[in-house]
Write a protein that holds these residues in place. Structure first.
Motif, PDB file in Angstrom:
ATOM      1  N   MET A  59      44.617  51.790  23.522  1.00  0.00           N
ATOM      2  CA  MET A  59      43.706  50.826  24.141  1.00  0.00           C
ATOM      3  C   MET A  59      42.286  51.378  24.221  1.00  0.00           C
ATOM      4  O   MET A  59      41.312  50.694  23.860  1.00  0.00           O
ATOM      5  N   GLN A  60      42.169  52.611  24.664  1.00  0.00           N
ATOM      6  CA  GLN A  60      40.849  53.236  24.785  1.00  0.00           C
ATOM      7  C   GLN A  60      40.176  53.355  23.422  1.00  0.00           C
ATOM      8  O   GLN A  60      38.986  53.027  23.264  1.00  0.00           O
ATOM      9  N   LYS A  61      40.942  53.795  22.424  1.00  0.00           N
ATOM     10  CA  LYS A  61      40.362  53.971  21.091  1.00  0.00           C
ATOM     11  C   LYS A  61      40.005  52.626  20.458  1.00  0.00           C
ATOM     12  O   LYS A  61      38.942  52.486  19.826  1.00  0.00           O
ATOM     13  N   ALA A  62      40.874  51.627  20.633  1.00  0.00           N
ATOM     14  CA  ALA A  62      40.610  50.311  20.043  1.00  0.00           C
ATOM     15  C   ALA A  62      39.369  49.675  20.671  1.00  0.00           C
ATOM     16  O   ALA A  62      38.572  49.034  19.976  1.00  0.00           O
ATOM     17  N   ARG A  63      39.203  49.839  21.966  1.00  0.00           N
ATOM     18  CA  ARG A  63      37.992  49.328  22.607  1.00  0.00           C
ATOM     19  C   ARG A  63      36.748  49.996  22.042  1.00  0.00           C
ATOM     20  O   ARG A  63      35.723  49.344  21.802  1.00  0.00           O
ATOM     21  N   ALA A  64      36.832  51.315  21.806  1.00  0.00           N
ATOM     22  CA  ALA A  64      35.690  52.041  21.243  1.00  0.00           C
ATOM     23  C   ALA A  64      35.378  51.562  19.820  1.00  0.00           C
ATOM     24  O   ALA A  64      34.228  51.660  19.367  1.00  0.00           O
ATOM     25  N   MET A  65      36.402  51.024  19.137  1.00  0.00           N
ATOM     26  CA  MET A  65      36.221  50.518  17.777  1.00  0.00           C
ATOM     27  C   MET A  65      35.786  49.057  17.757  1.00  0.00           C
ATOM     28  O   MET A  65      35.582  48.491  16.681  1.00  0.00           O
TER      29      MET A  65
END
Length: 220
Positions: A59-65
């Motif tokens: 979730m954290q990485k996808a938001r950053a993307m």
């Protein structure tokens, strides 16, 4: 010829991608979900980015993307993922034979996964392995509160079985899993049936392409 090692006293399996062939299925669910939230990826890109992580980390990485994810997204993706896995997921080729060899050699084995016990109940339960591993030989990051790449899951498994880390062997398919094994001071076989496995080898994993190779690597 690979170097020879003493036969391990405990074999620790990752679950997804090692015991059950679930990584591509769950990655497709993730791709479809993230597309609905504004982030378009191929299955290969999703696997490269997210395999081996926790859903909170995804979730954290996808938001950053660039994904616009709601606060309850982890619950949302679990519902979708579990529904897809419940439709059927096969064992990784060679796993029944490998488990039989371990039994014959009287080497205990267990599962240590970043996934939840609920997810393992679905995937392993379809294939007759839930009863084999649960609860005495199953270690979940959700239950223990520590996830790969930290070594705590593997160290908890070794402690439970009364085995020193140096006498354990881990079978993993992700960078976070290989990292956790090496941080725990354990030998790690890196299962890489597709691609070159270069990243796993760089981290210190011993590449295997087929589970049929494993008994010889364990000297059994």
């Amino acid at each position: 010829m690979p170097p020879t090692f003493p036969t391990p006293k405990l074999v620790i399996f990752d679950c997804d991608g090692v015991l059950v062939d679930s990584e591509r299925l769950t990655s497709q669910v993730l791709v479809d979900n993230l597309a609905a939230h504004g982030l378009r990826l191929s299955v290969e890109q999703a696997m490269a980015q997210f395999v081996g992580g926790t859903m909170a980390g995804v979730m954290q990485k996808a938001r950053a993307m660039g994904a616009d994810l709601p606060s309850d997204w982890v619950d949302e993706i679990y519902v979708e993922t579990y529904a897809r896995l419940a439709q059927g997921v096969p064992l990784v080729s060679g796993i029944p034979e490998l488990l039989a060899r371990l039994d014959q050699a009287q080497i205990p084995c267990c599962v240590a996964s970043n996934g939840s016990e609920e997810k393992m109940r679905i995937t392993l339960g379809q294939n007759g392995l839930w009863e084999r591993f649960h609860p005495q030989a199953m270690f979940s990051a959700h239950a223990l509160g520590v996830a790969k790449p930290e070594p705590g899951l593997f160290l908890a498994a070794a402690s439970h079985f009364g085995v020193q880390a140096r006498d354990c062997l881990v079978i993993e398919d992700s960078a976070s899993g290989v990292t956790a094994a090496l941080r725990a001071g354990m030998r790690c076989l890196a299962y890489a049936p597709h691609g070159d496995g270069a990243r796993l080898a760089e981290l210190g994993g011993e590449l295997v392409r087929d589970m049929a190779e494993v008994p010889a690597r364990l000297s059994i």
